[in-house]
Write an enzyme that holds these catalytic residues in place. Structure first.
Site, PDB file in Angstrom:
ATOM      1  N   GLU A 112       0.777  -1.178   0.199  1.00  0.00           N
ATOM      2  CA  GLU A 112      -0.093  -0.074  -0.158  1.00  0.00           C
ATOM      3  C   GLU A 112       0.875   1.264  -0.068  1.00  0.00           C
ATOM      4  O   GLU A 112       1.896   1.190   0.477  1.00  0.00           O
ATOM      5  CB  GLU A 112      -0.776  -0.086   1.286  1.00  0.00           C
ATOM      6  CG  GLU A 112      -2.251  -0.415   1.276  1.00  0.00           C
ATOM      7  CD  GLU A 112      -3.138   0.538   0.506  1.00  0.00           C
ATOM      8  OE1 GLU A 112      -2.694   1.315  -0.196  1.00  0.00           O
ATOM      9  OE2 GLU A 112      -4.470   0.451   0.529  1.00  0.00           O
ATOM     10  N   ASP A 113       0.479   2.213  -0.641  1.00  0.00           N
ATOM     11  CA  ASP A 113       1.094   3.550  -0.241  1.00  0.00           C
ATOM     12  C   ASP A 113       1.129   4.249   1.095  1.00  0.00           C
ATOM     13  O   ASP A 113       1.843   4.596   1.690  1.00  0.00           O
ATOM     14  CB  ASP A 113       0.592   4.558  -1.392  1.00  0.00           C
ATOM     15  CG  ASP A 113      -1.095   4.808  -1.508  1.00  0.00           C
ATOM     16  OD1 ASP A 113      -1.737   3.985  -0.903  1.00  0.00           O
ATOM     17  OD2 ASP A 113      -1.611   5.661  -2.376  1.00  0.00           O
ATOM     18  N   ILE A 114      -0.257   4.248   1.462  1.00  0.00           N
ATOM     19  CA  ILE A 114      -0.522   4.697   2.734  1.00  0.00           C
ATOM     20  C   ILE A 114      -1.870   4.072   3.484  1.00  0.00           C
ATOM     21  O   ILE A 114      -2.821   4.036   2.730  1.00  0.00           O
ATOM     22  CB  ILE A 114      -0.765   6.265   2.656  1.00  0.00           C
ATOM     23  CG1 ILE A 114      -0.961   6.978   4.027  1.00  0.00           C
ATOM     24  CG2 ILE A 114      -2.008   6.766   1.705  1.00  0.00           C
ATOM     25  CD1 ILE A 114      -0.595   8.589   3.798  1.00  0.00           C
ATOM     26  N   ASP A 116      -4.680   4.996   6.237  1.00  0.00           N
ATOM     27  CA  ASP A 116      -5.101   6.181   7.052  1.00  0.00           C
ATOM     28  C   ASP A 116      -6.159   5.743   7.795  1.00  0.00           C
ATOM     29  O   ASP A 116      -5.867   5.409   9.137  1.00  0.00           O
ATOM     30  CB  ASP A 116      -5.708   7.276   5.634  1.00  0.00           C
ATOM     31  CG  ASP A 116      -6.097   8.527   6.201  1.00  0.00           C
ATOM     32  OD1 ASP A 116      -5.908   8.690   7.500  1.00  0.00           O
ATOM     33  OD2 ASP A 116      -6.751   9.128   5.375  1.00  0.00           O
ATOM     34  N   THR A 117      -7.265   5.828   7.580  1.00  0.00           N
ATOM     35  CA  THR A 117      -8.241   5.180   8.414  1.00  0.00           C
ATOM     36  C   THR A 117      -8.395   3.676   8.450  1.00  0.00           C
ATOM     37  O   THR A 117      -8.737   3.040   9.365  1.00  0.00           O
ATOM     38  CB  THR A 117      -9.830   5.597   8.069  1.00  0.00           C
ATOM     39  OG1 THR A 117     -10.353   4.998   6.572  1.00  0.00           O
ATOM     40  CG2 THR A 117      -9.780   6.997   8.041  1.00  0.00           C
ATOM     41  N   GLY A 118      -8.073   3.101   7.523  1.00  0.00           N
ATOM     42  CA  GLY A 118      -7.789   1.414   7.549  1.00  0.00           C
ATOM     43  C   GLY A 118      -9.040   0.984   6.829  1.00  0.00           C
ATOM     44  O   GLY A 118      -9.065  -0.115   6.609  1.00  0.00           O
ATOM     45  N   LYS A 144      -0.847   6.341   9.159  1.00  0.00           N
ATOM     46  CA  LYS A 144      -1.272   7.499  10.220  1.00  0.00           C
ATOM     47  C   LYS A 144      -1.619   6.820  11.441  1.00  0.00           C
ATOM     48  O   LYS A 144      -2.875   6.585  11.547  1.00  0.00           O
ATOM     49  CB  LYS A 144      -2.158   8.001   9.286  1.00  0.00           C
ATOM     50  CG  LYS A 144      -1.680   8.893   8.051  1.00  0.00           C
ATOM     51  CD  LYS A 144      -2.581   9.734   7.388  1.00  0.00           C
ATOM     52  CE  LYS A 144      -2.265  10.602   6.314  1.00  0.00           C
ATOM     53  NZ  LYS A 144      -3.533  11.323   5.389  1.00  0.00           N
ATOM     54  N   ASP A 172      -1.447  11.266  -5.009  1.00  0.00           N
ATOM     55  CA  ASP A 172      -1.820  12.134  -5.790  1.00  0.00           C
ATOM     56  C   ASP A 172      -2.903  13.098  -5.053  1.00  0.00           C
ATOM     57  O   ASP A 172      -3.196  12.850  -3.719  1.00  0.00           O
ATOM     58  CB  ASP A 172      -2.675  11.647  -6.896  1.00  0.00           C
ATOM     59  CG  ASP A 172      -4.039  11.159  -6.268  1.00  0.00           C
ATOM     60  OD1 ASP A 172      -4.109  10.169  -5.300  1.00  0.00           O
ATOM     61  OD2 ASP A 172      -5.124  11.647  -6.782  1.00  0.00           O
TER      62      ASP A 172
HETATM   63  P1  5GP Z   1      -8.046   4.678   4.113  1.00  0.00           P
HETATM   64  O1  5GP Z   1      -9.296   3.598   3.405  1.00  0.00           O
HETATM   65  O2  5GP Z   1      -6.897   3.902   4.952  1.00  0.00           O
HETATM   66  O3  5GP Z   1      -8.816   5.832   5.015  1.00  0.00           O
HETATM   67  O4  5GP Z   1      -7.272   5.416   3.043  1.00  0.00           O
HETATM   68  C1  5GP Z   1      -6.501   4.723   2.147  1.00  0.00           C
HETATM   69  C2  5GP Z   1      -6.251   5.545   0.934  1.00  0.00           C
HETATM   70  O5  5GP Z   1      -6.887   6.867   0.803  1.00  0.00           O
HETATM   71  C3  5GP Z   1      -4.931   5.269   0.554  1.00  0.00           C
HETATM   72  O6  5GP Z   1      -4.531   4.198  -0.068  1.00  0.00           O
HETATM   73  C4  5GP Z   1      -4.672   6.667  -0.309  1.00  0.00           C
HETATM   74  O7  5GP Z   1      -4.853   6.040  -1.767  1.00  0.00           O
HETATM   75  C5  5GP Z   1      -5.792   7.390   0.241  1.00  0.00           C
HETATM   76  N1  5GP Z   1      -5.070   8.331   1.196  1.00  0.00           N
HETATM   77  C6  5GP Z   1      -5.082   8.520   2.512  1.00  0.00           C
HETATM   78  N2  5GP Z   1      -4.314   9.388   3.087  1.00  0.00           N
HETATM   79  C7  5GP Z   1      -3.759  10.007   2.017  1.00  0.00           C
HETATM   80  C8  5GP Z   1      -2.915  11.079   2.017  1.00  0.00           C
HETATM   81  O8  5GP Z   1      -2.268  11.884   3.237  1.00  0.00           O
HETATM   82  N3  5GP Z   1      -2.457  11.653   0.602  1.00  0.00           N
HETATM   83  C9  5GP Z   1      -2.792  11.168  -0.437  1.00  0.00           C
HETATM   84  N4  5GP Z   1      -2.562  11.369  -1.681  1.00  0.00           N
HETATM   85  N5  5GP Z   1      -3.782  10.032  -0.297  1.00  0.00           N
HETATM   86  C10 5GP Z   1      -4.358   9.491   0.897  1.00  0.00           C
HETATM   87 MG    MG Z   2      -4.211   3.630  -1.882  1.00  0.00          MG
END
Ligand code: 5GP
Ligand code: MG
Length: 189
Positions: A112-114, A116-118, A144, A172
């Site tokens: 994964e790139d990141i 965040d909430t999961g 995060k 992005d």
């Molecule tokens: P989650 O489902 O964990 O909340 O978010 C996951 C996806 O949201 C990541 O794979 C990414 O594509 C996008 N995302 C979350 N945080 C960031 C951020 O700080 N910057 C960017 N560009 N994308 C994010």
């Molecule tokens: Mg992603």
């Protein structure tokens, strides 16, 4: 129309309506990828042909650098999910390209790139577990901790950051900025 302009002397870029400044230079990202690759090498070297499964689009650059540092035979594939619109999560995960590989009995490393909430990773892990892999672990470039709300263990984390929104190195802002080699953070708030 110019949507992405660089003022490299100041280390800032303008993307769409916002300014971003360098937060993590490329050399530091490379050292973090090196560390996480060493951990993956140690854990997977003796396992049968692990599969690295990248989550598009954001992970493509991390995957490319990570896999070059992997020192065992491995396979690679990608799935495509979307949950973000602009700079905040929509909470709904869409599967745009699904799993094409048979992963039954395989050791899978989700790249994964990141996280965040999961939300996205939980959705993907649930769907992968239904395919009965031998094991699945997550390897993320960014984590995060202040924003993560799920129970899925995130075993490999190259870098941990706060709740800021970042771009570059594959990540992005409304589709722009993925080509930047450093990581940038919003500068105008
Ligand atoms: P989650 O489902 O964990 O909340 O978010 C996951 C996806 O949201 C990541 O794979 C990414 O594509 C996008 N995302 C979350 N945080 C960031 C951020 O700080 N910057 C960017 N560009 N994308 C994010
Ligand atoms: Mg992603």
């Amino acid at each position: 129309m110019e949507n992405l302009s660089c003022e490299s002397d100041k280390g800032t870029v303008r993307i769409h309506d916002r300014s971003f400044r360098v937060m993590i230079p490329a050399a530091e990202i490379d050292r973090a990828v090196e560390r996480v690759a060493a951990a993956v090498n140690r854990d997977y070297r003796d396992k049968q042909t692990p599969l690295f499964l990248g989550v598009l689009n954001g992970s493509f650059m991390f995957m490319s650098d990570l896999i070059k540092k992997v020192d065992f035979n491995c396979e690679l594939s990608f799935v495509k999910l979307a949950s973000y619109s602009g700079t905040s999560t929509t909470g709904k995960v869409q599967e745009l390209i699904g799993l094409k590989n048979n992963i039954e009995g395989r050791h899978v490393v989700v790249v994964e790139d990141i996280v965040d909430t999961g939300e996205s990773i939980e959705h993907l892990m649930r769907s992968l577990e239904g395919h009965r892999p031998a094991s699945v672990e997550v390897c993320t470039l960014f984590f995060k901790p202040g924003s993560y709300r799920k129970q899925i263990p995130i075993k490999y984390r190259a870098l941990e950051i706060g709740n800021e929104f970042i771009v570059g190195y594959g990540l992005d802002y409304n589709q722009l900025g993925r080509n930047l080699k450093d990581i940038y953070v919003v500068a105008d708030e």
